[in-house]
Design an enzyme around this catalytic site. Structure first.
Site, PDB file in Angstrom:
ATOM      1  N   TYR B 125       0.758  -1.150   0.021  1.00 31.29           N
ATOM      2  CA  TYR B 125       0.058   0.195  -0.129  1.00 31.29           C
ATOM      3  C   TYR B 125       0.995   1.064   0.037  1.00 31.29           C
ATOM      4  O   TYR B 125       1.840   1.330   0.691  1.00 31.29           O
ATOM      5  CB  TYR B 125      -0.906   0.044   1.366  1.00 31.29           C
ATOM      6  CG  TYR B 125      -1.572   1.345   1.545  1.00 31.29           C
ATOM      7  CD1 TYR B 125      -3.050   1.166   1.032  1.00 31.29           C
ATOM      8  CD2 TYR B 125      -0.990   2.432   2.122  1.00 31.29           C
ATOM      9  CE1 TYR B 125      -3.685   2.445   1.092  1.00 31.29           C
ATOM     10  CE2 TYR B 125      -1.692   3.614   2.189  1.00 31.29           C
ATOM     11  CZ  TYR B 125      -3.058   3.636   1.794  1.00 31.29           C
ATOM     12  OH  TYR B 125      -3.768   5.010   2.020  1.00 31.29           O
ATOM     13  N   GLU B 213      -4.097   7.266  -3.342  1.00 31.18           N
ATOM     14  CA  GLU B 213      -4.173   6.014  -2.579  1.00 31.18           C
ATOM     15  C   GLU B 213      -3.681   4.833  -3.689  1.00 31.18           C
ATOM     16  O   GLU B 213      -4.664   4.669  -4.658  1.00 31.18           O
ATOM     17  CB  GLU B 213      -5.522   5.675  -1.865  1.00 31.18           C
ATOM     18  CG  GLU B 213      -5.376   4.515  -1.030  1.00 31.18           C
ATOM     19  CD  GLU B 213      -6.651   4.438  -0.154  1.00 31.18           C
ATOM     20  OE1 GLU B 213      -6.726   4.844   1.062  1.00 31.18           O
ATOM     21  OE2 GLU B 213      -7.581   4.321  -0.699  1.00 31.18           O
TER      22      GLU B 213
END
Lengths: 291, 403
Positions: B125, B213
């Site tokens: 991530y 993101e």
């Protein structure tokens, strides 16, 4: 006494000759604020509203001894205007402008950190010390002088709170609208600290809203200080959904900690008096002051 | 402003961020052509078909009409149009869309990047966002790619690496290396991650974004790092500097009432309740929604009419609120400062008459300059409108209207 602005403040208006700047400068002068001049680059030497116009903040400071500025400059140029004021030695900068890019405010905040200056806002209604100085866009008549300090992220909700305080038979030492943007110059805690240190403020109304952690931070600090003055708190947006922006750029629930519910819980745990209804602010402040 | 995955990826690519390649399509035939092109350019023989809507959870989400997931794998060229058919035009319901779901107008046909090779593929991530308390950007990364980052933060906060960036200096080289090391990478993958983070940060700053993101950011079996998904949120206040990015706005993803309100200069957010409201100022608008709830109703909307509550804006506000069939009452709450309450009251009466027959009760609370005069105008208008001055009276009137 009061905080940030008083009858001795020498105020200049940046964006003086624009429509917003002109309108509110006139209102401020009418209120009795000591407006000593204004700045509009390229219009230096002119007179506007019977006050001198300067090309730069530095020139305005040199010629008038100004120590407070209020900024109405459009969003694209507002961050630059704030830094210009800080560079010129202004002590209190009040930025009304709404819509300044976050990246600009990030740089600005970092720039002013290294200087001896207080920034209020942006995207705020300004600061008023009733009967002495109105450096903002609020309706002056709502605010009567007294011993309750108000700190708030919002404009009309500040007026609402002030009106209730006055109708409860009390008055306001100073009201500070800190602004509804994600990055602002003065946090709730910093504004509350000013009131805690002000001998003429007996109680504080603290109005927040969803988004960010300013209100819990202020509450925790108050608890650490032993809750030196009674504080009545309200958080707007108890019914706001997560992930949606409620008007203010900063009013958005991003995580579990920045909901109204979570903030109110922390405030209560820290010993603040929290009201669920915005209609109860005035009566509650009267109650905690025993009047 | 939110943009689609395919748009976000093309923006990132411009800044040198490696992405999972793909082409957007709005028909099964075009999806087929896109897959062929991808096969020629990347050699991929598997394809990922991804619904393009502004909401997360697409992979697990389901298309109402066909039962297909929002993200599916096609293991041959022939499968691509079949899979596309089951997604395009359907209504995708994910945990973020609510039960109503969102209609899929476009799909992204992307290359398969989980191919076997010298090492195992691994998901990470990588995000960039604003740390409001610190007043600067923070890079967040985690070895727990593909998972909900809020969940990771809650359950295993030690698995999240954070690096704060000085707004005046920008991202320093050692900071990018620090993040990559902390993710446990080495050799080529380490170098690739440093490059990935550096270009990603540059893209973030130069597009004036407020959130990136990349979940997952994939280390492929041949040690490349690339963005498999991309969520990009742009700072609305900075769009004037980026006309090219402003054009990426997809109005079909927004609530039509919100779009209409925006055109009238109103700040409106549609909610699910039964009491509409119209207020001057965002903070007071939120507080008014809270009052409605405390009075036994539920707010049907957030609506800030801004500084000038005149007949025109009030009428526009009325028309938008009245299009919501759930609305059983409307509360107008205006604190008149610079704007006088008698003017606002006249505006309300005028707007009411222009619209004609309004079926739901309206409560008008006016406080501030000339509040009493305002209430008088409302009370004497002969319309089905109730006036109030104090906020707590307004709350009582709402209660009565709902009972």
């Amino acid at each position: 006494m009061s905080v940030l602005v008083n009858k001795d403040s020498k105020v200049i208006v940046q964006g003086f000759t624009g429509s917003e700047g002109s309108f509110h400068a006139e209102q401020m002068i009418e209120y009795g604020t000591n407006v000593v001049g204004g700045v509009t680059p390229g219009k230096g030497g002119m007179k506007h509203l019977d006050k001198p116009v300067f090309n730069s903040v530095q020139e305005a400071v040199e010629k008038t001894g100004a120590n407070v500025t209020i900024i109405f400059v459009p969003p694209a140029f507002a961050a630059d205007a704030i830094m210009e004021a800080a560079d010129a030695g202004i002590k209190v900068i009040i930025a009304i402008t709404e819509g300044i890019p976050v990246a600009d405010m990030m740089k600005t905040k970092s720039y002013i950190k290294e200087r001896d200056v207080t920034l209020i806002g942006p995207n705020c209604p300004g600061v008023i010390t009733p009967g002495e100085a109105k450096v903002g866009i609020m309706p002056g008549f709502v605010f009567k002088s007294g011993k309750v300090g108000i700190v708030s992220k919002s404009g009309t909700l500040t007026y609402e709170a002030a009106d209730q305080v006055v109708k409860a038979g009390l008055g306001i030492s100073t009201a500070i609208g800190i602004g509804g943007d994600p990055i602002i110059g003065t946090s709730t805690k910093e504004a509350v600290e000013l009131f805690v240190n002000d001998p003429d403020t007996d109680a504080i109304v603290m109005i927040g809203e969803i988004g960010g952690t300013y209100e819990p931070d202020a509450a925790r600090w108050l608890k650490e200080m032993g809750n030196p003055k009674p504080v009545v708190g309200f958080i707007a947006g108890q019914t706001a959904p997560a992930g949606r922006r409620m008007g203010h750029a900063g009013a958005i629930i991003g995580g579990a900690e920045d909901t109204a519910e979570a903030k109110m819980k922390i405030m209560k745990e820290c010993g603040l008096t929290v009201v669920d209804s915005p209609a109860e602010i005035g009566a509650t402040i009267a109650k905690v002051l025993g009047s | 402003m939110n943009i689609h995955e395919y748009q976000a990826k093309s923006v990132l690519k411009k800044y040198g961020v490696r992405i999972q390649e793909g082409y957007v399509a709005d028909t099964p035939t075009k999806a087929s052509e896109a897959a062929k092109k991808l096969n020629e350019e990347t050699g991929t023989s598997w394809y990922v078909v991804k619904a393009q809507i502004h909401a997360g959870g697409r992979g697990k989400g389901k298309i109402n009409e066909t039962g297909s997931n929002g993200v599916v794998l096609a293991k041959s060229l022939a499968e691509v149009p079949e899979k596309a058919e089951k997604i395009l035009g359907g209504t995708l319901v994910t945990k973020q869309t609510g039960d109503a779901g969102k209609v899929v107008h476009k799909i992204l046909v992307a290359q398969d990047v989980y191919y076997p090779g010298e090492s195992e593929p691994k998901e990470f991530y990588v995000g960039i966002l604003l740390d409001r308390a610190k007043g600067c950007n923070v890079i967040m990364a985690s070895t727990e790619g593909g998972m909900d980052i809020e969940e990771v933060a809650e359950k295993t906060p030690e698995k999240i690496v954070k690096e704060w960036v000085d707004p005046q200096l920008g991202l320093l080289s050692f900071q990018a290396r620090k993040v990559a090391f902390k993710l446990g990478l080495e050799g080529t993958a380490f170098k690739e991650m440093v490059k990935f983070i550096t270009s990603l940060y540059r893209a973030y700053v130069e597009t004036d974004s407020s959130m990136f993101e990349i979940n997952p950011a994939l280390k492929t079996s041949d040690n490349k790092i690339l963005a498999v998904d991309a969520k990009v949120n742009l700072d609305d206040n900075a769009l004037y500097r980026h006309p090219d990015l402003a054009e990426l706005r997809d109005l079909s993803e927004e609530d039509p009432l919100e779009v209409e309100a925006g055109e009238s200069g109103l700040n409106y957010v549609k909610l699910d309740g039964n009491v509409g409201c119209m207020v001057n100022g965002a903070g007071l608008a939120m507080a008014t929604m809270d009052i409605i709830k405390l009075s036994g109703g539920d707010p049907a909307n957030f609506l800030d009419v801004g500084g000038s509550a005149n007949a025109k804006t009030v009428e526009a506000g009325f028309r938008i609120i009245l299009k919501d069939p759930n609305v059983k009452a409307i509360l107008i709450n205006v604190f008149g400062g610079i704007v006088r309450c008698d003017r606002v009251a006249q505006g309300v009466v005028e707007a009411y008459k222009n619209i004609g027959d309004i079926k739901v009760p309206i409560i008008v609370r006016l406080q501030g300059t000339n509040a009493e005069e305002g209430k008088k105008i409302i009370d004497e208008s002969g319309l089905k409108v109730v006036g109030a001055v104090l906020l707590k009276d307004a709350a009582e009137r709402v209660k009565e209207a709902l009972s």
